[in-house]
Design a protein around this motif. Structure first.
Motif, PDB file in Angstrom:
ATOM      1  N   LEU A 403       0.829  -1.201   0.000  1.00 63.33           N
ATOM      2  CA  LEU A 403       0.000   0.000   0.000  1.00 63.33           C
ATOM      3  C   LEU A 403       0.865   1.255   0.000  1.00 63.33           C
ATOM      4  O   LEU A 403       0.665   2.163  -0.823  1.00 63.33           O
ATOM      5  CB  LEU A 403      -0.918  -0.004   1.227  1.00 63.33           C
ATOM      6  CG  LEU A 403      -1.697   1.287   1.500  1.00 63.33           C
ATOM      7  CD1 LEU A 403      -2.717   1.549   0.404  1.00 63.33           C
ATOM      8  CD2 LEU A 403      -2.390   1.224   2.870  1.00 63.33           C
ATOM      9  N   GLY A 406       2.940   1.621  -3.141  1.00 59.08           N
ATOM     10  CA  GLY A 406       2.051   2.030  -4.214  1.00 59.08           C
ATOM     11  C   GLY A 406       1.753   3.519  -4.155  1.00 59.08           C
ATOM     12  O   GLY A 406       1.780   4.215  -5.184  1.00 59.08           O
ATOM     13  N   TYR A 423      -0.820  -2.237  -5.569  1.00 55.09           N
ATOM     14  CA  TYR A 423      -2.131  -2.370  -4.925  1.00 55.09           C
ATOM     15  C   TYR A 423      -2.687  -3.774  -5.171  1.00 55.09           C
ATOM     16  O   TYR A 423      -3.241  -4.409  -4.273  1.00 55.09           O
ATOM     17  CB  TYR A 423      -3.106  -1.330  -5.457  1.00 55.09           C
ATOM     18  CG  TYR A 423      -2.733   0.120  -5.152  1.00 55.09           C
ATOM     19  CD1 TYR A 423      -1.971   0.444  -4.024  1.00 55.09           C
ATOM     20  CD2 TYR A 423      -3.146   1.167  -5.977  1.00 55.09           C
ATOM     21  CE1 TYR A 423      -1.617   1.758  -3.747  1.00 55.09           C
ATOM     22  CE2 TYR A 423      -2.818   2.480  -5.704  1.00 55.09           C
ATOM     23  CZ  TYR A 423      -2.041   2.775  -4.591  1.00 55.09           C
ATOM     24  OH  TYR A 423      -1.705   4.081  -4.316  1.00 55.09           O
ATOM     25  N   LEU A 439      -6.059  -0.727   0.600  1.00 54.71           N
ATOM     26  CA  LEU A 439      -5.625  -1.070  -0.765  1.00 54.71           C
ATOM     27  C   LEU A 439      -6.806  -1.038  -1.729  1.00 54.71           C
ATOM     28  O   LEU A 439      -6.704  -0.546  -2.854  1.00 54.71           O
ATOM     29  CB  LEU A 439      -4.990  -2.466  -0.771  1.00 54.71           C
ATOM     30  CG  LEU A 439      -3.571  -2.584  -0.228  1.00 54.71           C
ATOM     31  CD1 LEU A 439      -3.256  -4.027   0.130  1.00 54.71           C
ATOM     32  CD2 LEU A 439      -2.558  -2.060  -1.246  1.00 54.71           C
ATOM     33  N   ALA A 442      -7.670   2.555  -2.429  1.00 57.95           N
ATOM     34  CA  ALA A 442      -6.664   3.177  -3.292  1.00 57.95           C
ATOM     35  C   ALA A 442      -6.819   2.724  -4.738  1.00 57.95           C
ATOM     36  O   ALA A 442      -6.725   3.538  -5.673  1.00 57.95           O
ATOM     37  CB  ALA A 442      -5.266   2.834  -2.779  1.00 57.95           C
ATOM     38  N   LEU A 443      -7.080   1.439  -4.935  1.00 55.74           N
ATOM     39  CA  LEU A 443      -7.245   0.915  -6.289  1.00 55.74           C
ATOM     40  C   LEU A 443      -8.499   1.501  -6.939  1.00 55.74           C
ATOM     41  O   LEU A 443      -8.483   1.866  -8.127  1.00 55.74           O
ATOM     42  CB  LEU A 443      -7.330  -0.612  -6.246  1.00 55.74           C
ATOM     43  CG  LEU A 443      -7.409  -1.321  -7.599  1.00 55.74           C
ATOM     44  CD1 LEU A 443      -6.172  -1.034  -8.436  1.00 55.74           C
ATOM     45  CD2 LEU A 443      -7.591  -2.827  -7.403  1.00 55.74           C
TER      46      LEU A 443
END
Length: 495
Positions: A403, A406, A423, A439, A442-443
């Motif tokens: 994470l 990324g 991710y 994660l 974020a993705l």
């Protein structure tokens, strides 16, 4: 790096010089054959013991200096808990370093404490460790004498086994040893204390051990430690050490008033001050009271100058001050100078941390993030690569590393492709945790952004399909996958 566990002491364990010597001696004489048979019998009996040599304590060679220091600190400063178990663990660690005389000295100190205040069943742990150390030193007669002590104690307590007892006291001792040896042992430590509590649900020590183990495993925001910590504090009202753990947990869930009360009560105690200071400092740092946190940490550092944990916490304080310096209320020139100064202080503390604890993955990540903030990208990348290549990390730790790396790629290196790659790597680790959910967020955000900018639409839309699938939203997932199929203009088996 070598992992120490029970397998070392079975089969190929006994690689000590005395074993090699036994293996090389000619077996032509009856006397020699008898000696070998005696050594084999002692070895067989040793493997039946329940002690530090047979508990599969998992840690790396690189962890040993820090572990030895932390055990010694607990013996000296954690004055509400009996030190016999820590003397035993210290003996085991010193044995691993090849310091057998020093190991025996630690065991003598444990034996002296046993004589002052008999521990009953727990004494077999110390005697079992004594037997192992003497065996490694080639003193078979001494090893056998301690095996005899174990056997007699097992008889006294009507154990069905000659050389071990299955009881709550043994589960508790194993639990404390596992808990001290780091994150890879925490789930087993929790299981040991849970087993002990089945026999004695209201035992204050077992509840304390279980609560601390639960706190160390409470990485999914499911608050598994809250109830156990409350019970442990209730059963141990004079123990400031467990109160600071409860305060930190209450802080996590927003119960600030109750948390502050426990912190103040812990700080008013004269017991365990070194430990109370370090955890109270963490509490105040998270409250934004950086100066107060630093004051407590420097007090603790006076008695524990080589504590990697303390240097790490000081580094986090300086990192927080660095972020505060970047706020708009400061002039650009003041922000630049102050940011650089605080960043360098933080980096210095994180560097001390990893020198003392070379496998402390979070310290490398925090150091990398500070380097990134002051545009030292080569150093940032080197520290990230250090943790990305670490072995034997737990699933949620790997997720957190992917994470944060990324994010570094996305926001500092402006590489959304590499960010997405990490991710996804984190999400492939099948362990539900706070980092896993971050994660997923974020993705989803980066996929939404790319769709709005019409960047690699098929890939971006299919990523949203994956996000909703992992969330359990199957209808939305199908909708996005079907949209991706329409965009391809053909039936792509991947979707």
């Amino acid at each position: 790096m070598k992992v120490h566990n029970r397998a070392e002491h079975q089969g190929g364990i006994l690689r000590s010089p005395v074993l090699v010597k036994v293996q090389r001696i000619s077996v032509t004489s009856t006397a020699t054959m008898g000696e070998n048979a005696g050594a084999d019998q002692v070895k067989e009996n040793l493997l039946q013991l329940s002690c530090h040599f047979t508990w599969s304590l998992l840690f790396e060679d690189a962890d040993i200096p820090d572990l030895e220091m932390r055990i010694s600190e607990q013996v000296e400063f954690l004055d509400i808990k009996g030190p016999v178990g820590m003397h035993n663990l210290l003996a085991y660690v010193r044995h691993l370093k090849g310091q057998h005389e020093e190991a025996l000295q630690s065991l003598r100190e444990a034996e002296a404490l046993i004589q002052e205040e008999p521990l009953g069943k727990r004494s077999v742990v110390t005697w079992g460790n004594c037997a192992w150390v003497h065996y490694h030193m080639g003193s078979l007669a001494e090893a056998q004498s301690y095996l005899d002590k174990v056997e007699n104690t097992c008889k006294d307590f009507a154990s069905p086994f000659c050389y071990r007892m299955e009881c709550a006291e043994m589960d508790c001792e194993e639990g404390w040893a596992l808990l001290k040896c780091g994150g890879r042992n925490y789930s087993r430590a929790m299981a040991c204390f849970a087993k002990a509590l089945e026999a004695e649900p209201e035992n204050p020590e077992y509840n304390t051990g279980y609560a601390i183990a639960a706190y160390r495993q409470d990485f999914d925001d499911n608050n598994i430690s809250l109830g156990p910590l409350r019970k442990a504090v209730m059963l141990n009202p004079a123990d400031p050490y467990i109160k600071v753990y409860l305060a930190l947990k209450l802080q996590d869930i927003g119960e600030r008033e109750e948390a502050e009360r426990h912190i103040e009560e812990a700080l008013s105690s004269t017991s365990c001050q070194t430990y109370v200071f370090r955890y109270a400092a963490k509490y105040y740092r998270r409250e934004g009271c950086i100066d107060k946190a630093l004051q407590l940490l420097h007090k603790a550092l006076q008695t524990s100058p080589n504590s990697g944990y303390l240097h790490f916490q000081i580094g986090l304080c300086y990192r927080e001050q660095m972020f505060q310096m970047k706020t708009p209320r400061n002039t650009p020139s003041r922000r630049q100078g102050s940011t650089q100064e605080m960043a360098q202080r933080a980096i210095c503390e994180f560097q001390k941390t990893v020198e003392l604890r070379p496998t402390f993955d979070v310290a490398y990540v925090c150091m990398a993030e500070v380097h990134a903030e002051i545009h030292q990208y080569e150093e940032a990348e080197a520290n990230f690569q250090m943790v990305l290549n670490m072995q034997n990390l737990t699933g949620h730790r790997k997720q957190d590393i992917h994470l944060r790396y990324g994010r570094y790629q996305q926001f500092h290196q402006k590489s959304e492709d590499k960010a997405i790659t990490h991710y996804l790597k984190g999400l492939k680790i099948e362990e539900t945790s706070y980092a896993w959910r971050k994660l997923l967020i974020a993705l989803e955000k980066v996929a939404d952004k790319r769709i709005k900018k019409e960047v690699r639409l098929v890939e971006s839309v299919s990523l949203l399909g994956l996000v909703h699938k992992l969330k359990g939203n199957m209808q939305e997932s199908l909708m996005y996958y079907e949209q991706a199929l329409r965009l391809t203009g053909e039936m792509n088996p991947e979707f």
